[in-house]
Design a protein around this motif. Structure first.
Motif, PDB file in Angstrom:
ATOM      1  N   ALA A  22      71.805 -47.395  43.146  1.00 46.79           N
ATOM      2  CA  ALA A  22      71.918 -45.964  42.868  1.00 46.79           C
ATOM      3  C   ALA A  22      70.937 -45.544  41.775  1.00 46.79           C
ATOM      4  O   ALA A  22      70.306 -44.489  41.871  1.00 46.79           O
ATOM      5  CB  ALA A  22      73.344 -45.615  42.467  1.00 46.79           C
ATOM      6  N   SER A  23      70.789 -46.377  40.760  1.00 49.03           N
ATOM      7  CA  SER A  23      69.830 -46.074  39.687  1.00 49.03           C
ATOM      8  C   SER A  23      68.413 -46.026  40.224  1.00 49.03           C
ATOM      9  O   SER A  23      67.625 -45.150  39.877  1.00 49.03           O
ATOM     10  CB  SER A  23      69.925 -47.132  38.585  1.00 49.03           C
ATOM     11  N   PHE A  24      68.098 -46.963  41.087  1.00 52.17           N
ATOM     12  CA  PHE A  24      66.764 -46.996  41.683  1.00 52.17           C
ATOM     13  C   PHE A  24      66.529 -45.756  42.538  1.00 52.17           C
ATOM     14  O   PHE A  24      65.466 -45.135  42.477  1.00 52.17           O
ATOM     15  CB  PHE A  24      66.597 -48.270  42.522  1.00 52.17           C
ATOM     16  N   ALA A  25      67.533 -45.374  43.327  1.00 53.70           N
ATOM     17  CA  ALA A  25      67.401 -44.187  44.182  1.00 53.70           C
ATOM     18  C   ALA A  25      67.174 -42.931  43.363  1.00 53.70           C
ATOM     19  O   ALA A  25      66.420 -42.046  43.766  1.00 53.70           O
ATOM     20  CB  ALA A  25      68.652 -44.041  45.054  1.00 53.70           C
ATOM     21  N   CYS A  26      67.816 -42.840  42.203  1.00 54.01           N
ATOM     22  CA  CYS A  26      67.658 -41.660  41.340  1.00 54.01           C
ATOM     23  C   CYS A  26      66.330 -41.661  40.594  1.00 54.01           C
ATOM     24  O   CYS A  26      65.840 -40.603  40.209  1.00 54.01           O
ATOM     25  CB  CYS A  26      68.802 -41.595  40.333  1.00 54.01           C
ATOM     26  N   ALA A  27      65.758 -42.825  40.383  1.00 57.36           N
ATOM     27  CA  ALA A  27      64.557 -42.935  39.559  1.00 57.36           C
ATOM     28  C   ALA A  27      63.260 -42.690  40.324  1.00 57.36           C
ATOM     29  O   ALA A  27      62.262 -42.316  39.715  1.00 57.36           O
ATOM     30  CB  ALA A  27      64.501 -44.313  38.894  1.00 57.36           C
ATOM     31  N   ILE A  28      63.248 -42.887  41.636  1.00 57.16           N
ATOM     32  CA  ILE A  28      61.987 -42.742  42.362  1.00 57.16           C
ATOM     33  C   ILE A  28      61.610 -41.278  42.506  1.00 57.16           C
ATOM     34  O   ILE A  28      62.468 -40.400  42.521  1.00 57.16           O
ATOM     35  CB  ILE A  28      62.028 -43.417  43.748  1.00 57.16           C
ATOM     36  N   ARG A  29      60.343 -41.041  42.619  1.00 59.20           N
ATOM     37  CA  ARG A  29      59.831 -39.686  42.832  1.00 59.20           C
ATOM     38  C   ARG A  29      59.749 -39.464  44.334  1.00 59.20           C
ATOM     39  O   ARG A  29      58.851 -39.971  45.009  1.00 59.20           O
ATOM     40  CB  ARG A  29      58.470 -39.529  42.186  1.00 59.20           C
ATOM     41  N   THR A  30      60.699 -38.700  44.855  1.00 63.97           N
ATOM     42  CA  THR A  30      60.804 -38.561  46.300  1.00 63.97           C
ATOM     43  C   THR A  30      59.669 -37.754  46.927  1.00 63.97           C
ATOM     44  O   THR A  30      59.466 -37.825  48.129  1.00 63.97           O
ATOM     45  CB  THR A  30      62.153 -37.927  46.681  1.00 63.97           C
ATOM     46  N   GLN A  31      58.923 -37.001  46.127  1.00 63.01           N
ATOM     47  CA  GLN A  31      57.790 -36.270  46.690  1.00 63.01           C
ATOM     48  C   GLN A  31      56.613 -37.218  46.953  1.00 63.01           C
ATOM     49  O   GLN A  31      55.743 -36.916  47.742  1.00 63.01           O
ATOM     50  CB  GLN A  31      57.318 -35.160  45.738  1.00 63.01           C
ATOM     51  N   GLU A  32      56.602 -38.354  46.275  1.00 63.55           N
ATOM     52  CA  GLU A  32      55.465 -39.268  46.354  1.00 63.55           C
ATOM     53  C   GLU A  32      55.751 -40.539  47.141  1.00 63.55           C
ATOM     54  O   GLU A  32      54.845 -41.320  47.392  1.00 63.55           O
ATOM     55  CB  GLU A  32      55.026 -39.660  44.938  1.00 63.55           C
ATOM     56  N   SER A  33      56.994 -40.772  47.510  1.00 64.66           N
ATOM     57  CA  SER A  33      57.316 -42.037  48.170  1.00 64.66           C
ATOM     58  C   SER A  33      58.510 -41.878  49.095  1.00 64.66           C
ATOM     59  O   SER A  33      59.181 -40.854  49.097  1.00 64.66           O
ATOM     60  CB  SER A  33      57.616 -43.108  47.121  1.00 64.66           C
ATOM     61  N   LEU A  34      58.746 -42.910  49.878  1.00 66.17           N
ATOM     62  CA  LEU A  34      59.897 -42.969  50.760  1.00 66.17           C
ATOM     63  C   LEU A  34      60.786 -44.123  50.328  1.00 66.17           C
ATOM     64  O   LEU A  34      60.309 -45.135  49.828  1.00 66.17           O
ATOM     65  CB  LEU A  34      59.461 -43.200  52.208  1.00 66.17           C
ATOM     66  N   LEU A  35      62.075 -43.971  50.518  1.00 67.12           N
ATOM     67  CA  LEU A  35      63.029 -45.031  50.234  1.00 67.12           C
ATOM     68  C   LEU A  35      63.870 -45.238  51.481  1.00 67.12           C
ATOM     69  O   LEU A  35      64.446 -44.296  52.013  1.00 67.12           O
ATOM     70  CB  LEU A  35      63.928 -44.641  49.056  1.00 67.12           C
ATOM     71  N   ASP A  36      63.917 -46.466  51.973  1.00 70.52           N
ATOM     72  CA  ASP A  36      64.733 -46.811  53.135  1.00 70.52           C
ATOM     73  C   ASP A  36      65.937 -47.615  52.690  1.00 70.52           C
ATOM     74  O   ASP A  36      65.806 -48.568  51.918  1.00 70.52           O
ATOM     75  CB  ASP A  36      63.946 -47.652  54.145  1.00 70.52           C
ATOM     76  N   LEU A  37      67.105 -47.238  53.168  1.00 64.57           N
ATOM     77  CA  LEU A  37      68.313 -48.033  53.003  1.00 64.57           C
ATOM     78  C   LEU A  37      68.634 -48.617  54.368  1.00 64.57           C
ATOM     79  O   LEU A  37      68.739 -47.885  55.352  1.00 64.57           O
ATOM     80  CB  LEU A  37      69.490 -47.182  52.531  1.00 64.57           C
ATOM     81  N   LEU A  38      68.766 -49.928  54.431  1.00 67.34           N
ATOM     82  CA  LEU A  38      69.068 -50.611  55.685  1.00 67.34           C
ATOM     83  C   LEU A  38      70.437 -51.257  55.583  1.00 67.34           C
ATOM     84  O   LEU A  38      70.727 -51.952  54.606  1.00 67.34           O
ATOM     85  CB  LEU A  38      68.017 -51.681  55.986  1.00 67.34           C
ATOM     86  N   PHE A  39      71.261 -51.025  56.580  1.00 68.23           N
ATOM     87  CA  PHE A  39      72.579 -51.652  56.668  1.00 68.23           C
ATOM     88  C   PHE A  39      72.631 -52.391  57.991  1.00 68.23           C
ATOM     89  O   PHE A  39      72.412 -51.798  59.043  1.00 68.23           O
ATOM     90  CB  PHE A  39      73.693 -50.602  56.604  1.00 68.23           C
ATOM     91  N   VAL A  40      72.903 -53.684  57.922  1.00 71.41           N
ATOM     92  CA  VAL A  40      72.929 -54.493  59.132  1.00 71.41           C
ATOM     93  C   VAL A  40      74.276 -55.191  59.213  1.00 71.41           C
ATOM     94  O   VAL A  40      74.721 -55.836  58.276  1.00 71.41           O
ATOM     95  CB  VAL A  40      71.785 -55.529  59.136  1.00 71.41           C
TER      96      VAL A  40
END
Length: 73
Positions: A22-40
């Motif tokens: 959650a901390s990582f998700a809040c810290a990234i700049r979403t205008q400049e990058s993508l974040l993928d969450l994978l659940f398997v």
């Protein structure tokens, strides 16, 4: 990566891993990058945020859902 298989009903390490994600998700700049969450599990799910896709609030809601499951062999 969050491993949800555990023989214990509660794991402090699992809770810390969710908080870290959650901390990582809040810290990234979403205008400049993508974040993928994978659940398997029985099926695979991918959730992407950033660059006009899902917002941080939606990613945090998704991260709040995983829970520990007993390991089956």
């Amino acid at each position: 990566m969050l491993d949800t298989f555990s023989e214990e009903p509660f794991s402090e390490a699992f809770e810390e891993a969710v908080v870290c994600g959650a901390s990582f998700a809040c810290a990234i700049r979403t205008q400049e990058s993508l974040l993928d969450l994978l659940f398997v599990g029985a099926q695979a799910y991918c959730f992407t945020s950033g660059r006009g896709l899902a917002h941080v609030e939606q990613i945090l809601e998704i991260l709040a859902r995983p829970h520990l499951r007993g390991q089956k062999f």
